[in-house]
Motif scaffolding. Structure first.
Motif, PDB file in Angstrom:
ATOM      1  N   VAL A   1       0.864  -1.182   0.000  1.00 33.84           N
ATOM      2  CA  VAL A   1       0.000   0.000   0.000  1.00 33.84           C
ATOM      3  C   VAL A   1       0.889   1.216   0.000  1.00 33.84           C
ATOM      4  N   ASN A   2       0.574   2.145  -0.842  1.00 32.48           N
ATOM      5  CA  ASN A   2       1.345   3.369  -0.946  1.00 32.48           C
ATOM      6  C   ASN A   2       1.127   4.222   0.301  1.00 32.48           C
ATOM      7  N   LEU A   3       2.179   4.853   0.778  1.00 37.73           N
ATOM      8  CA  LEU A   3       2.105   5.728   1.943  1.00 37.73           C
ATOM      9  C   LEU A   3       1.134   6.885   1.700  1.00 37.73           C
ATOM     10  N   LYS A   4       1.057   7.340   0.470  1.00 41.82           N
ATOM     11  CA  LYS A   4       0.144   8.436   0.136  1.00 41.82           C
ATOM     12  C   LYS A   4      -1.314   8.026   0.324  1.00 41.82           C
ATOM     13  N   VAL A   5      -1.631   6.765   0.048  1.00 47.93           N
ATOM     14  CA  VAL A   5      -3.000   6.278   0.222  1.00 47.93           C
ATOM     15  C   VAL A   5      -3.358   6.242   1.708  1.00 47.93           C
ATOM     16  N   ILE A   6      -2.441   5.760   2.538  1.00 50.18           N
ATOM     17  CA  ILE A   6      -2.665   5.735   3.979  1.00 50.18           C
ATOM     18  C   ILE A   6      -2.904   7.150   4.497  1.00 50.18           C
ATOM     19  N   LEU A   7      -2.065   8.062   4.048  1.00 50.49           N
ATOM     20  CA  LEU A   7      -2.169   9.457   4.468  1.00 50.49           C
ATOM     21  C   LEU A   7      -3.488  10.075   4.010  1.00 50.49           C
ATOM     22  N   LEU A   8      -3.878   9.835   2.779  1.00 44.11           N
ATOM     23  CA  LEU A   8      -5.116  10.400   2.248  1.00 44.11           C
ATOM     24  C   LEU A   8      -6.340   9.863   2.986  1.00 44.11           C
ATOM     25  N   VAL A   9      -6.374   8.553   3.256  1.00 43.41           N
ATOM     26  CA  VAL A   9      -7.517   7.958   3.953  1.00 43.41           C
ATOM     27  C   VAL A   9      -7.648   8.545   5.357  1.00 43.41           C
ATOM     28  N   HIS A  10      -6.533   8.628   6.082  1.00 43.30           N
ATOM     29  CA  HIS A  10      -6.611   9.163   7.444  1.00 43.30           C
ATOM     30  C   HIS A  10      -6.907  10.665   7.456  1.00 43.30           C
ATOM     31  N   TRP A  11      -6.428  11.380   6.460  1.00 47.05           N
ATOM     32  CA  TRP A  11      -6.755  12.805   6.374  1.00 47.05           C
ATOM     33  C   TRP A  11      -8.255  12.995   6.143  1.00 47.05           C
ATOM     34  N   LEU A  12      -8.809  12.228   5.234  1.00 44.61           N
ATOM     35  CA  LEU A  12     -10.237  12.335   4.933  1.00 44.61           C
ATOM     36  C   LEU A  12     -11.090  11.966   6.149  1.00 44.61           C
TER      37      LEU A  12
ATOM     38  N   ILE B   1       0.035  14.658  13.420  1.00 40.38           N
ATOM     39  CA  ILE B   1       0.610  13.381  13.003  1.00 40.38           C
ATOM     40  C   ILE B   1       0.527  13.228  11.484  1.00 40.38           C
ATOM     41  N   LEU B   2      -0.537  13.728  10.886  1.00 34.95           N
ATOM     42  CA  LEU B   2      -0.633  13.671   9.422  1.00 34.95           C
ATOM     43  C   LEU B   2       0.435  14.549   8.770  1.00 34.95           C
ATOM     44  N   ALA B   3       0.827  15.641   9.433  1.00 41.63           N
ATOM     45  CA  ALA B   3       1.937  16.450   8.920  1.00 41.63           C
ATOM     46  C   ALA B   3       3.238  15.650   8.938  1.00 41.63           C
TER      47      ALA B   3
ATOM     48  N   TRP C   1       5.792  14.543   5.783  1.00 38.63           N
ATOM     49  CA  TRP C   1       7.253  14.513   5.834  1.00 38.63           C
ATOM     50  C   TRP C   1       7.767  13.139   5.386  1.00 38.63           C
ATOM     51  N   ALA C   2       7.114  12.080   5.813  1.00 33.58           N
ATOM     52  CA  ALA C   2       7.527  10.727   5.426  1.00 33.58           C
ATOM     53  C   ALA C   2       7.352  10.496   3.927  1.00 33.58           C
ATOM     54  N   VAL C   3       6.330  11.118   3.326  1.00 34.15           N
ATOM     55  CA  VAL C   3       6.141  11.003   1.875  1.00 34.15           C
ATOM     56  C   VAL C   3       7.211  11.809   1.149  1.00 34.15           C
ATOM     57  N   ALA C   4       7.507  13.008   1.650  1.00 34.79           N
ATOM     58  CA  ALA C   4       8.464  13.896   0.988  1.00 34.79           C
ATOM     59  C   ALA C   4       9.886  13.338   1.033  1.00 34.79           C
ATOM     60  N   GLN C   5      10.246  12.686   2.118  1.00 33.91           N
ATOM     61  CA  GLN C   5      11.592  12.125   2.242  1.00 33.91           C
ATOM     62  C   GLN C   5      11.485  10.607   2.301  1.00 33.91           C
ATOM     63  N   ARG C   6      11.497  10.007   1.136  1.00 31.63           N
ATOM     64  CA  ARG C   6      11.269   8.568   0.995  1.00 31.63           C
ATOM     65  C   ARG C   6      12.297   7.713   1.717  1.00 31.63           C
ATOM     66  N   ASP C   7      13.527   8.187   1.841  1.00 34.12           N
ATOM     67  CA  ASP C   7      14.585   7.382   2.434  1.00 34.12           C
ATOM     68  C   ASP C   7      14.805   7.661   3.913  1.00 34.12           C
TER      69      ASP C   7
ATOM     70  N   SER D   1      -3.027   0.394   9.708  1.00 38.67           N
ATOM     71  CA  SER D   1      -2.091   1.349   9.099  1.00 38.67           C
ATOM     72  C   SER D   1      -0.730   1.272   9.785  1.00 38.67           C
ATOM     73  N   CYS D   2      -0.728   1.080  11.102  1.00 36.03           N
ATOM     74  CA  CYS D   2       0.535   0.957  11.826  1.00 36.03           C
ATOM     75  C   CYS D   2       1.305  -0.280  11.381  1.00 36.03           C
ATOM     76  N   CYS D   3       0.609  -1.376  11.120  1.00 35.19           N
ATOM     77  CA  CYS D   3       1.277  -2.580  10.613  1.00 35.19           C
ATOM     78  C   CYS D   3       1.925  -2.310   9.258  1.00 35.19           C
ATOM     79  N   LEU D   4       1.197  -1.616   8.389  1.00 39.17           N
ATOM     80  CA  LEU D   4       1.751  -1.277   7.077  1.00 39.17           C
ATOM     81  C   LEU D   4       2.928  -0.316   7.208  1.00 39.17           C
ATOM     82  N   LEU D   5       2.820   0.654   8.103  1.00 39.91           N
ATOM     83  CA  LEU D   5       3.921   1.603   8.317  1.00 39.91           C
ATOM     84  C   LEU D   5       5.138   0.913   8.912  1.00 39.91           C
TER      85      LEU D   5
END
Length: 160
Positions: free
Chosen positions: A6-17, A37-39, A43-49, A102-106
């Motif tokens: 699952v893409n990190l962006k999808v997790i972020l978008l679902v929790h933001w919504l 926490i969504l901010a 940051w985690a999306v912006a800095q992939r590594d 989501s925590c398991c995926l993260l």
């Protein structure tokens, strides 16, 4: 068990919504905790590594599980809840229910980025291979980053 990719962006978008809809009923501390926490997730999306970014997002999401339980249990309106209020409360509860998954995926993403647990465990799977890293106290001299193809150093880097 293999977790789905699952893409990190999808997790972020679902929790933001879900958080945005949950703020219909629960505002103030609920909104501050979750949007902060969504901010960290942005940051985690912006800095992939970055291991720090994904670690802080994971830790913050774990903390908001506890905070959401407390906040929803204390501030849930007991009487006179409209349809919009029920919807907002339902979305806040759905967000809370999705957070452990989501925590398991993260955590899986955290391990992929090279993160390790702060305590020693042998039963949680293989640790990342670190034999290719140069140790801090190594006597090897690192290669000159400005050396030419023949191995001789240049006075200034190319382009200057």
């Amino acid at each position: 068990m293999e977790l789905p990719a699952v893409n990190l962006k999808v997790i972020l978008l679902v929790h933001w919504l879900l958080t945005t809809w949950g703020c219909i009923v629960f505002s103030g501390p609920y909104a501050w905790a979750n949007f902060t926490i969504l901010a960290l997730g942005v940051w985690a999306v912006a800095q992939r590594d970055s291991i720090d970014a994904i670690s802080m997002f994971l830790g913050g999401l774990l903390a908001t599980i506890f905070l959401d339980i407390v906040h929803i249990s204390i501030f849930y309106p007991r009487a006179g809840l409209s349809d919009t209020g029920r919807f907002g409360a339902g979305m806040a509860i759905l967000s809370l229910l999705l957070k452990p998954f989501s925590c398991c995926l993260l955590y899986h993403m955290h391990r992929e980025r090279g993160g390790v647990l702060p305590f020693h465990t042998d039963d949680l799977g293989p640790s990342p291979e670190r034999s290719a890293y140069q140790t801090i106290d190594s006597t090897e001299v690192p290669a000159d980053p400005f050396a030419g193809p023949d191995g001789r150093g240049q006075a200034t880097p190319r382009g200057y």
